[in-house]
Enzyme design. Structure first.
Site, PDB file in Angstrom:
ATOM      1  N   HIS A 148      -0.353  -0.914   0.097  1.00  0.00           N
ATOM      2  CA  HIS A 148       1.009  -0.461   0.394  1.00  0.00           C
ATOM      3  C   HIS A 148       1.263  -0.516   1.891  1.00  0.00           C
ATOM      4  O   HIS A 148       0.313  -0.523   2.688  1.00  0.00           O
ATOM      5  CB  HIS A 148       1.218   0.987  -0.078  1.00  0.00           C
TER       6      HIS A 148
ATOM      7  N   CYS B  77      -0.287   9.668  -0.013  1.00  0.00           N
ATOM      8  CA  CYS B  77      -0.194   9.393  -1.450  1.00  0.00           C
ATOM      9  C   CYS B  77      -0.205  10.671  -2.292  1.00  0.00           C
ATOM     10  O   CYS B  77       0.320  10.684  -3.407  1.00  0.00           O
ATOM     11  CB  CYS B  77      -1.373   8.538  -1.908  1.00  0.00           C
TER      12      CYS B  77
END
Length: 422
Positions: free
Chosen positions: A331, A416
């Site tokens: 990501h 996250c």
């Protein structure tokens, strides 16, 4: 640097003041005393001023009558306090009766004191003077007491009883307990290594404790024990002030995670909820907010249609979406995040185009690319990047470090594991 500890009746147009269970005894007493004092002081001031103006504005006369009305105001305050303490302001007619009675009695007592002080006996002509003062010397004072008790006292009392100190806005963070099959989570750029489930659970507890210790209230999303990646709650929703955008994860195995996150988001009042629709895909880990600019990683998990839909959703809210190519990390926020001042920090080796960021600061360790902004001056980051932590502390930030090594094995980072709602 610091490390967190583990968690462990009639005339409705007239206002009335009512005692409520929520008001403390001290606050009720303050409301009674202050409201009575306000009425008495206003009546004293009005009566003295009126007498002064009506008698040619003579200073000597003003000084004399001011003392008289000050004494009358004191007695009125005492009488009104007793009456208001037992509910005289509950209805306008009770306030009217109380104001008239208290005003007359206070004026009579003060005038009697004035007569006695002048060495005249309080009978005969003197007594007639005292009683007659109610329609002469003391008339305006009594009227002011009555009007103040009916219209002013209830408002003052209600203002005190209903006052609530402003509270700091709630700071909420969505979190989700690790799944029982955490070690089966998706991997893209790392080789699979054994994950210690018990240690991961302990690290998650400590991560949540760090948020709570810094003034954040954690909201647990419903557990998803068979969805291995569900602990990485950031990927399922992205927050933009009061707008929550539910994502459509790029990995098909993760799309079931969004339902539980949606329930949690909709349980929080004041949020508008939108979503990314098929065929778009978007992982929250690819979304980096820097002021009104939103950088979105075009990765294996986020496609062009997902970025296009997000741009359309955010444009009315004043955000500008910038696409960023991502091929070297899972990501965008696996490679870069932002400090509270807007500086983007990251690892140039994991970024295809670090020059896209207006201000970019490289970090000395790959694990140091991710920080979570706790406040304008404090951050949380991985304990695996001590040199980066020291560098950020040198920039004036208070850095809270947490051990998330088991989640780092799964391409996870501090961003996250939570979604900061406000």
């Amino acid at each position: 640097m610091t490390s967190p500890a583990s968690p462990s009746s009639t005339a409705p147009a007239r206002p009335t003041a009512r005692f409520t269970p929520a008001a403390s005894r001290g606050r009720r007493m303050a409301a009674v005393l202050v409201s009575s004092a306000v009425v008495a002081i206003v009546a004293m001031s009005v009566a003295a001023l009126a007498f002064f103006i009506g008698n040619g504005q003579t200073p000597a006369v003003f000084a004399q009558v001011f003392g008289h009305f000050a004494l009358a105001a004191f007695f009125a305050w005492a009488l009104l306090s007793i009456a208001n303490a037992i509910g005289a302001t509950r209805a306008w007619f009770l306030a009217l009766i109380t104001g008239l009675t208290s005003g007359c009695l206070a004026a009579l007592i003060a005038t009697s004191v004035m007569v006695v002080a002048s060495a005249r006996p309080v009978f005969g002509p003197a007594a007639l003077f005292v009683v007659g003062s109610l329609v002469s010397l003391n008339l305006i004072f009594v009227l002011a007491i009555v009007l103040g008790q009916v219209f002013l006292a209830p408002r003052v009392m209600r203002g005190i009883l209903d006052h609530r100190a402003e509270r700091a806005p709630r700071r909420l963070a969505l979190v989700r307990i690790p799944a029982s099959n955490l070690d089966e989570a998706e991997l893209t750029h790392l080789e699979r290594r054994p994950v210690d489930q018990a240690r991961a659970d302990e690290q998650w507890d400590n991560y949540c404790a760090a948020l709570v210790a810094e003034g954040w209230e954690t909201v647990e999303v419903d557990a998803a024990p068979e969805m291995a990646d569900s602990v990485f709650v950031e990927d399922a929703v992205v927050m933009f002030g009061d707008l929550a955008v539910l994502t459509r994860p790029g990995a098909e195995s993760r799309r079931g995670e969004v339902d539980g996150v949606e329930r949690a988001v909709r349980s929080i009042s004041g949020l508008t909820v939108e979503r990314i629709a098929e065929p778009g895909t978007l992982d929250g880990g690819d979304v980096l907010k820097v002021g009104d600019v939103v950088y979105v990683g075009a990765s294996t998990r986020t496609n062009g249609e997902g970025i296009r839909q997000l741009r359309a959703l955010l444009a009315p809210h004043g955000y500008r979406v910038v696409g960023v190519p991502m091929t070297k990390a899972l990501h965008l926020k696996s490679a870069a995040t932002a400090l509270p001042d807007g500086t983007v920090i990251g690892d140039p080796a994991l970024l295809d185009a670090p020059s896209v960021f207006e201000r970019f600061l490289p970090v000395p360790e790959p694990e140091g690319v991710a920080v979570v902004e706790l406040s304008a001056t404090s951050l949380v980051m991985s304990a695996s990047a001590p040199r980066t932590a020291a560098m950020l502390a040198g920039l004036g930030y208070r850095v809270v470090t947490v051990d998330i090594s088991e989640f780092e094995k799964l391409e996870g980072c501090v961003t996250c594991l939570s979604v900061r709602v406000r």
